[in-house]
Write a protein that holds these residues in place. Structure first.
Motif, mmCIF file in Angstrom:
data_model
loop_
_atom_site.group_PDB
_atom_site.id
_atom_site.type_symbol
_atom_site.label_atom_id
_atom_site.label_comp_id
_atom_site.label_asym_id
_atom_site.label_seq_id
_atom_site.Cartn_x
_atom_site.Cartn_y
_atom_site.Cartn_z
ATOM 1 N N PRO A 100 4.814 1.616 1.083
ATOM 2 C CA PRO A 100 5.010 1.848 -0.358
ATOM 3 C C PRO A 100 3.925 1.252 -1.247
ATOM 4 O O PRO A 100 3.363 1.952 -2.100
ATOM 5 C CB PRO A 100 6.375 1.213 -0.627
ATOM 6 C CG PRO A 100 7.100 1.361 0.668
ATOM 7 C CD PRO A 100 6.067 1.162 1.732
ATOM 8 N N ILE A 101 3.612 -0.027 -1.085
ATOM 9 C CA ILE A 101 2.607 -0.661 -1.931
ATOM 10 C C ILE A 101 1.685 -1.497 -1.036
ATOM 11 O O ILE A 101 2.055 -2.604 -0.614
ATOM 12 C CB ILE A 101 3.260 -1.560 -3.011
ATOM 13 C CG1 ILE A 101 4.228 -0.738 -3.868
ATOM 14 C CG2 ILE A 101 2.185 -2.200 -3.896
ATOM 15 C CD1 ILE A 101 4.926 -1.545 -4.948
ATOM 16 N N ASN A 114 -1.366 -3.997 0.191
ATOM 17 C CA ASN A 114 -1.872 -5.241 -0.401
ATOM 18 C C ASN A 114 -3.324 -5.456 0.027
ATOM 19 O O ASN A 114 -3.913 -4.612 0.702
ATOM 20 C CB ASN A 114 -0.950 -6.411 -0.045
ATOM 21 C CG ASN A 114 -1.176 -6.960 1.348
ATOM 22 O OD1 ASN A 114 -1.855 -6.349 2.183
ATOM 23 N ND2 ASN A 114 -0.623 -8.116 1.624
ATOM 24 N N ASN A 121 3.454 -5.365 0.573
ATOM 25 C CA ASN A 121 4.181 -5.782 -0.630
ATOM 26 C C ASN A 121 5.607 -5.230 -0.568
ATOM 27 O O ASN A 121 5.862 -4.104 -1.014
ATOM 28 C CB ASN A 121 3.481 -5.243 -1.880
ATOM 29 C CG ASN A 121 2.269 -6.059 -2.283
ATOM 30 O OD1 ASN A 121 2.354 -7.260 -2.494
ATOM 31 N ND2 ASN A 121 1.115 -5.394 -2.382
ATOM 32 N N GLN A 166 0.196 10.534 -3.525
ATOM 33 C CA GLN A 166 0.206 9.721 -4.742
ATOM 34 C C GLN A 166 0.337 10.608 -5.966
ATOM 35 O O GLN A 166 -0.215 11.711 -6.007
ATOM 36 C CB GLN A 166 -1.089 8.908 -4.870
ATOM 37 C CG GLN A 166 -1.269 7.818 -3.848
ATOM 38 C CD GLN A 166 -0.295 6.678 -3.990
ATOM 39 O OE1 GLN A 166 0.064 6.055 -3.014
ATOM 40 N NE2 GLN A 166 0.148 6.403 -5.217
ATOM 41 N N GLY A 185 0.738 -1.275 -8.837
ATOM 42 C CA GLY A 185 0.701 -1.386 -7.387
ATOM 43 C C GLY A 185 0.281 -0.128 -6.662
ATOM 44 O O GLY A 185 -0.324 -0.197 -5.592
ATOM 45 N N GLN A 186 0.617 1.036 -7.199
ATOM 46 C CA GLN A 186 0.239 2.294 -6.554
ATOM 47 C C GLN A 186 -1.249 2.565 -6.767
ATOM 48 O O GLN A 186 -1.754 2.420 -7.878
ATOM 49 C CB GLN A 186 1.058 3.441 -7.123
ATOM 50 C CG GLN A 186 2.524 3.404 -6.772
ATOM 51 C CD GLN A 186 2.778 3.552 -5.288
ATOM 52 O OE1 GLN A 186 2.073 4.271 -4.584
ATOM 53 N NE2 GLN A 186 3.788 2.843 -4.794
ATOM 54 N N PRO A 189 -6.309 -2.861 -3.286
ATOM 55 C CA PRO A 189 -4.899 -3.156 -3.548
ATOM 56 C C PRO A 189 -4.674 -4.647 -3.801
ATOM 57 O O PRO A 189 -5.377 -5.496 -3.242
ATOM 58 C CB PRO A 189 -4.201 -2.684 -2.265
ATOM 59 C CG PRO A 189 -5.117 -1.685 -1.670
ATOM 60 C CD PRO A 189 -6.503 -2.150 -2.010
ATOM 61 N N TRP A 205 1.354 -8.499 -4.673
ATOM 62 C CA TRP A 205 2.425 -8.617 -5.662
ATOM 63 C C TRP A 205 3.652 -9.330 -5.117
ATOM 64 O O TRP A 205 4.316 -10.055 -5.846
ATOM 65 C CB TRP A 205 2.830 -7.227 -6.163
ATOM 66 C CG TRP A 205 1.823 -6.628 -7.083
ATOM 67 C CD1 TRP A 205 0.857 -5.711 -6.768
ATOM 68 C CD2 TRP A 205 1.653 -6.909 -8.472
ATOM 69 N NE1 TRP A 205 0.101 -5.393 -7.869
ATOM 70 C CE2 TRP A 205 0.578 -6.120 -8.940
ATOM 71 C CE3 TRP A 205 2.316 -7.750 -9.378
ATOM 72 C CZ2 TRP A 205 0.141 -6.146 -10.262
ATOM 73 C CZ3 TRP A 205 1.887 -7.767 -10.696
ATOM 74 C CH2 TRP A 205 0.818 -6.978 -11.127
ATOM 75 N N ASP A 236 6.739 1.284 -9.460
ATOM 76 C CA ASP A 236 5.781 1.687 -8.417
ATOM 77 C C ASP A 236 6.496 2.113 -7.146
ATOM 78 O O ASP A 236 6.057 3.054 -6.470
ATOM 79 C CB ASP A 236 4.814 0.542 -8.145
ATOM 80 C CG ASP A 236 3.855 0.318 -9.293
ATOM 81 O OD1 ASP A 236 2.685 0.680 -9.174
ATOM 82 O OD2 ASP A 236 4.291 -0.200 -10.336
ATOM 83 N N TRP A 237 7.570 1.428 -6.792
ATOM 84 C CA TRP A 237 8.322 1.835 -5.611
ATOM 85 C C TRP A 237 8.890 3.236 -5.776
ATOM 86 O O TRP A 237 8.822 4.070 -4.861
ATOM 87 C CB TRP A 237 9.449 0.828 -5.320
ATOM 88 C CG TRP A 237 9.022 -0.270 -4.407
ATOM 89 C CD1 TRP A 237 8.329 -1.388 -4.743
ATOM 90 C CD2 TRP A 237 9.249 -0.342 -2.997
ATOM 91 N NE1 TRP A 237 8.110 -2.167 -3.621
ATOM 92 C CE2 TRP A 237 8.671 -1.552 -2.540
ATOM 93 C CE3 TRP A 237 9.895 0.470 -2.077
ATOM 94 C CZ2 TRP A 237 8.710 -1.946 -1.203
ATOM 95 C CZ3 TRP A 237 9.936 0.081 -0.745
ATOM 96 C CH2 TRP A 237 9.344 -1.109 -0.324
ATOM 97 N N TRP A 285 6.363 5.949 -5.349
ATOM 98 C CA TRP A 285 6.071 6.231 -3.930
ATOM 99 C C TRP A 285 7.065 7.238 -3.374
ATOM 100 O O TRP A 285 6.689 8.200 -2.697
ATOM 101 C CB TRP A 285 6.113 4.930 -3.134
ATOM 102 C CG TRP A 285 5.825 5.062 -1.676
ATOM 103 C CD1 TRP A 285 4.616 5.294 -1.091
ATOM 104 C CD2 TRP A 285 6.776 4.955 -0.598
ATOM 105 N NE1 TRP A 285 4.744 5.334 0.285
ATOM 106 C CE2 TRP A 285 6.061 5.124 0.616
ATOM 107 C CE3 TRP A 285 8.146 4.715 -0.539
ATOM 108 C CZ2 TRP A 285 6.682 5.081 1.859
ATOM 109 C CZ3 TRP A 285 8.771 4.668 0.700
ATOM 110 C CH2 TRP A 285 8.037 4.846 1.881
#
Length: 487
Positions: free
Chosen positions: A194-195, A197, A255, A348, A371-372, A380, A383, A391-392, A395
């Motif tokens: 999802p995000i 890092n 993340n 995205q 975050g995306q 990235p 977080w 952001d979640w 996704w």
């Protein structure tokens, strides 16, 4: 080591309470900043809409009685203050015998406040770590305080949460995507999670052979190690070390809000004073005995938890296992799991705005998310344990070629952009307009990590290819007309 007395868990409670208070603090700060623009009175999914569809007895929340942004703010900041009081162990400052009742009251207040957010947050609070924080926080209320030893029964109940957390995650993977069984899941995970890092790109480019070892290690830690939690303290501690190491790697490479941090906190309950004082020169004194009334409360709590565990256990052993489900309105005993399916391709959504009357492709300017990924040259960021709720959901939304009923918040997000809603715009990473644009659109891209060679040549972290238009160019009037049916 095996000659040490392992019966006491005073040090485990000391660490557990403080670490859990930190997670509560983060959770309430997230609520203070994000709940109102996402699920408040005028949120993307308004609070009144959600509460009108549920009954208090099924989703108890203080916001049934005060469904206002003011109440949301008061509750969130009250949670922040209570979390700080728990972090500095204020109940332990209270003279005996009042320290334990003060601790119970403080931790139950934290639980009730956060449960109110979870049960009123709808889609934006529909994650497994929400109910897990509620369940863990409720048990924390009965660990005692001050110089007395915690009830071992309550420590066992926390270990039971940890077992369902880890073992449920392991089972859902084995029953889910084939890539978990053929050991190829990590070929995709770091790129499509999802995000991502700062370390995710590097983890993605580890050798394939190491990715196979990672997946195999995942199965061992989630399916075999949890049985060590109920072994003698020395071996339970081994299980704790392996679990914390595993969660530490997930924290290092992704993340996932506070999921991994909360699992580490639960694993703290596996370490007896004997293990800790043998491994580290802590010099802990022998705690006072647990009061009889607290032992009695712990036994009653255990009976309730065992009774409520029947349905989660039946779900866990079922071939049709579902993950992250609550079976009681207070979320006292839940089922958990993560990533039963792995997405193989990363899509995205990119929001763009323009003030041009008849825009061409060069007239559109991109908004950035926190975050995306949007810009291909942007590394990235880290977080977690902070939770980027918008952001979640972006996704999840990007998995579809266009908005559906569960993405009814997307048109509202775009309306907020065109209205210049500061609270919603504050959830973005960068807003490129001083004043709201006249039109917006949402494009859908396929993203992939650059290869090491591409990264050296260009400095980019991503390559992307446009695959569709998620929302066509729209004014406020267009959005309200076009998406009335998905509201």
């Amino acid at each position: 080591m095996f000659g040490v007395d392992f019966d006491s868990y005073w040090l485990a409670r000391f660490a557990f309470h403080r670490l859990l208070a930190v997670i509560y603090l983060v959770a309430f700060l997230v609520a203070a900043r994000q709940f109102r623009p996402l699920a408040g009175e005028e949120g993307l999914l308004p609070l009144s809409d959600h509460l009108s569809r549920v009954e208090f007895r099924d989703f108890p929340s203080l916001f049934h009685f005060a469904p206002t942004d003011r109440a949301i703010g008061v509750a969130a900041w009250a949670g922040v203050v209570l979390s700080i009081l728990a972090l500095v162990a204020v109940p332990s400052w209270v003279p005996q015998p009042y320290a334990i009742p003060a601790s119970i009251a403080l931790w139950l207040a934290l639980w009730a406040l956060y449960l109110s957010f979870v049960n009123a947050g709808g889609l934006f609070y529909g994650y497994g770590w929400e109910s897990m924080l509620c369940e863990t926080g409720f048990l924390a209320a009965f660990l005692g305080a001050g110089p007395t030893a915690p009830p071992v029964v309550v420590l066992l109940l926390i270990q039971w949460v940890l077992f369902r957390n880890m073992f449920g995650a392991g089972l859902i993977k084995m029953r889910g995507d084939d890539c978990w069984r053929d050991l190829t899941a990590m070929d995709y995970h770091y790129e499509t999670q999802p995000i991502p890092n700062p370390v995710s790109w590097f983890a993605h480019h580890l050798p394939d052979r190491l990715h196979r070892v990672e997946v195999l290690g995942n199965h061992v830690v989630e399916l075999a190690v949890p049985f060590l939690y109920f072994a003698p303290p020395e071996w339970a501690a081994v299980g704790g070390v392996l679990t914390i190491g595993f969660q530490g790697w997930l924290l290092l490479t992704g993340n996932f809000a506070w999921l991994n941090a909360l699992t580490v906190v639960q694993a703290v309950a596996l370490f007896s004073d004997g293990v800790l004082t043998t491994a580290f020169p802590l010099g802990a004194s022998t705690p006072a005995p647990t009061p009889l009334y607290l032992q009695g409360v712990a036994v009653v709590l255990a009976v309730v938890v065992l009774a409520l565990s029947v349905r989660p256990v039946l779900n866990m052993i079922s071939e049709t296992q579902v993950m992250n489900t609550s079976y009681d309105p207070l979320t006292l005993v839940n089922t958990y799991g993560a990533f039963g399916s792995i997405t193989k391709t990363r899509h995205q959504l990119v929001v763009e705005g323009t003030n041009a009357g008849d825009p061409n492709e060069d007239d559109w300017t991109e908004y950035e998310f926190a975050g995306q990924p949007v810009r291909t040259d942007r590394r990235p960021r880290q977080w977690a344990p902070y939770h980027l709720r918008l952001d979640w959901q972006l996704w999840f939304a990007a998995m579809r070629p266009r908005p559906g009923p569960r993405q009814r918040w997307v048109p509202r997000l775009l309306e907020s952009v065109l209205d210049g809603d500061d609270a919603v715009l504050g959830l973005f990473g960068r807003v490129p307009f001083d004043d709201p644009p006249d039109r917006v659109r949402v494009l859908r891209y396929r993203y992939r990590y650059t290869t090491p060679e591409e990264r050296v040549e260009s400095g980019d972290w991503w390559r992307r290819e446009r695959v569709g238009t998620y929302v066509p160019p729209s004014s406020l009037t267009d959005l309200r007309r076009r998406y009335r049916g998905v509201r």
